[in-house]
Design an enzyme around this catalytic site. Structure first.
Site, PDB file in Angstrom:
ATOM      1  N   SER A  25     -10.832   0.684   3.338  1.00 29.76           N
ATOM      2  CA  SER A  25     -10.131   0.187   4.529  1.00 29.76           C
ATOM      3  C   SER A  25      -9.500   1.344   5.297  1.00 29.76           C
ATOM      4  O   SER A  25      -8.780   2.161   4.725  1.00 29.76           O
ATOM      5  CB  SER A  25      -9.042  -0.812   4.126  1.00 29.76           C
ATOM      6  OG  SER A  25      -9.623  -1.950   3.525  1.00 29.76           O
ATOM      7  N   ARG A  54       0.807  -1.230   0.000  1.00 37.80           N
ATOM      8  CA  ARG A  54       0.000   0.000   0.000  1.00 37.80           C
ATOM      9  C   ARG A  54       0.836   1.275   0.000  1.00 37.80           C
ATOM     10  O   ARG A  54       0.398   2.321   0.467  1.00 37.80           O
ATOM     11  CB  ARG A  54      -0.977   0.030   1.186  1.00 37.80           C
ATOM     12  CG  ARG A  54      -1.954  -1.152   1.218  1.00 37.80           C
ATOM     13  CD  ARG A  54      -2.866  -1.185  -0.006  1.00 37.80           C
ATOM     14  NE  ARG A  54      -3.713  -2.362   0.013  1.00 37.80           N
ATOM     15  CZ  ARG A  54      -3.420  -3.521  -0.601  1.00 37.80           C
ATOM     16  NH1 ARG A  54      -2.314  -3.635  -1.333  1.00 37.80           N
ATOM     17  NH2 ARG A  54      -4.231  -4.549  -0.519  1.00 37.80           N
ATOM     18  N   GLU A  58      -4.517   3.286   6.750  1.00 41.53           N
ATOM     19  CA  GLU A  58      -4.334   3.189   5.297  1.00 41.53           C
ATOM     20  C   GLU A  58      -4.996   4.393   4.637  1.00 41.53           C
ATOM     21  O   GLU A  58      -4.501   4.916   3.647  1.00 41.53           O
ATOM     22  CB  GLU A  58      -4.980   1.905   4.771  1.00 41.53           C
ATOM     23  CG  GLU A  58      -4.853   1.726   3.267  1.00 41.53           C
ATOM     24  CD  GLU A  58      -5.334   0.364   2.784  1.00 41.53           C
ATOM     25  OE1 GLU A  58      -6.042   0.323   1.769  1.00 41.53           O
ATOM     26  OE2 GLU A  58      -4.994  -0.645   3.417  1.00 41.53           O
TER      27      GLU A  58
END
Length: 301
Positions: free
Chosen positions: A225, A174, A295
Site C-alpha cells: 500500500s 500503521r 504509508e
C-alpha cells in the site's frame, strides 16, 4: 568507506557488502547503492555494527525484507543494516512465541496456523519481516501487530538494548514509537496467541492469502500500500473513483487491480514513483479535499 568496511569485516559482524544495489533488496526492485550493507549474523553482530558505525560517525539505516520501502535512485548514504538471516530464530512454547526480527511474517503466520495457534491470521500474505511489522504496526482484516505483541527487544540509537512493552511501543494505525519518538532497531518480538482449531485457523490464513492474490498485484514488483487509508475513506477507492487506475509516469503505473498500489512495469525509477505519488495527492486533494499521506517509507539520498 573502505576502511569502515574493513573494520566491520574484522569484527565478524556478518556479511559486509560495498556499493550493493538496494534494488536487489526491495520488493519494488528500485533503489541505488548503499555505501555499505551489513547483513548481521546475530544480535551481537547488530550491536557491534552500530558500535563501529557510531564510533566512525557514519549514518546508518535499518531495513528488513524491503516490502514497504521506496529507496532513492541515488541510494543510501552510510551503512544499511539488513535484518534477515542470523536474526530469524523462532521459539514456540504453548501460546507464547519469541521470534527474531528477520523472520518472514507470512512464513511465521503459516507455520503457527499449522500448530493451531490463532491471532496472526491477518498476516496471511503480508510479505514483510517481523521487525518491519512491529516497526510499522502492520495489519490487515481489522487486526494488526498491536493485538498480539507483548513486548519487543529494541536496540536504540545510543546502542542500548531494551525490552519495550506493548504500551511503551505506543502503537496506532500503521505507526509505533520507533518511527519518530524513539528510533531503534527491532531485534526480536514476543507474541501471545490463542489456541484454536488447526483446520479453522489454517483455512482463514489461506483465505487471506487468496484474497491478497486475487485483489493485489503481487505478481509485479511493488511496495504494498502506497498511502495510509484516510479513514473513514479508503485510499484505493479514492484513487479508483478519481479515474486514476492505470495512470502511468515513466515505468511506474497505478495498478489496474488495486488503486493503492503502484507497480514497477520494468523500468521504473524512484523518481517516477515519487512523481506519480505527487500526482495522486494533487488529484485527490482537488477532487475530494482529502490530504493523502504515504504509508510506504521513502528513504535515501
Amino acid at each position: 568507506m573502505e576502511q569502515l568496511a574493513r573494520k566491520l569485516r574484522e569484527a565478524n559482524v556478518g556479511k559486509v557488502l560495498e556499493q550493493e544495489l538496494l534494488a536487489r533488496h526491495t520488493t519494488m526492485k528500485i533503489g541505488g547503492p548503499a555505501d555499505i550493507m551489513v547483513i548481521p549474523s546475530s544480535i551481537e553482530g547488530v550491536h557491534k555494527t552500530l558500535e563501529i558505525v557510531k564510533e566512525q560517525k557514519v549514518k546508518w539505516t535499518a531495513i528488513g525484507r524491503g516490502s514497504n520501502l521506496l529507496v532513492s535512485d541515488k541510494g543510501i548514504e552510510g551503512v544499511v543494516i539488513k535484518l534477515g538471516e542470523g536474526l530469524d530464530h523462532l521459539n514456540v512454547e504453548e501460546t507464547k512465541v519469541r521470534v527474531g526480527a528477520g523472520y518472514s511474517l507470512v512464513k511465521l503466520a503459516t507455520l503457527l496456523s499449522r500448530q493451531g495457534l490463532s491471532g496472526l491470521e491477518f498476516a496471511g500474505g503480508i510479505p514483510g519481516s517481523v521487525g518491519g511489522a512491529v516497526y510499522m504496526n502492520a495489519g490487515a482484516h481489522k487486526s494488526d501487530m498491536s493485538e498480539i505483541i507483548t513486548r519487543a527487544l529494541v536496540m536504540l540509537e545510543d546502542g542500548t538494548v531494551e525490552w519495550l512493552t506493548n504500551e511503551e511501543l505506543a502503537f496506532s494505525y500503521r505507526t509505533s514509537v520507533l518511527q519518530k519518538q524513539r528510533p531503534g532497531i527491532v531485534l526480536e518480538a514476543e507474541l501471545e496467541l490463542q489456541k484454536g482449531d488447526r483446520d479453522e485457523v489454517f483455512a482463514v490464513i489461506q483465505k487471506n492469502k487468496d484474497y491478497r492474490r486475487d485483489t493485489q498485484p503481487w505478481n509485479h514488483p511493488c511496495a504494498g500500500s502506497i498511502f495510509r487509508n484516510p479513514l473513514p475513506s479508503f485510499a484505493g477507492n479514492l484513487v479508483e473513483k478519481a479515474g486514476l487506475k492505470g495512470y502511468q509516469i515513466g515505468g511506474a503505473k497505478i495498478s489496474e487491480m488495486h488503486g493503492n498500489f503502484i507497480v514497477n512495469t520494468g523500468t521504473a525509477t524512484a523518481e517516477d514513483v515519487l512523481c506519480l505519488i505527487r500526482h495522486i495527492k494533487q488529484v485527490i486533494q482537488e477532487q475530494y479535499g482529502i490530504e493523502m499521506h504515504t504509508e510506504v517509507e521513502i528513504i535515501g539520498r
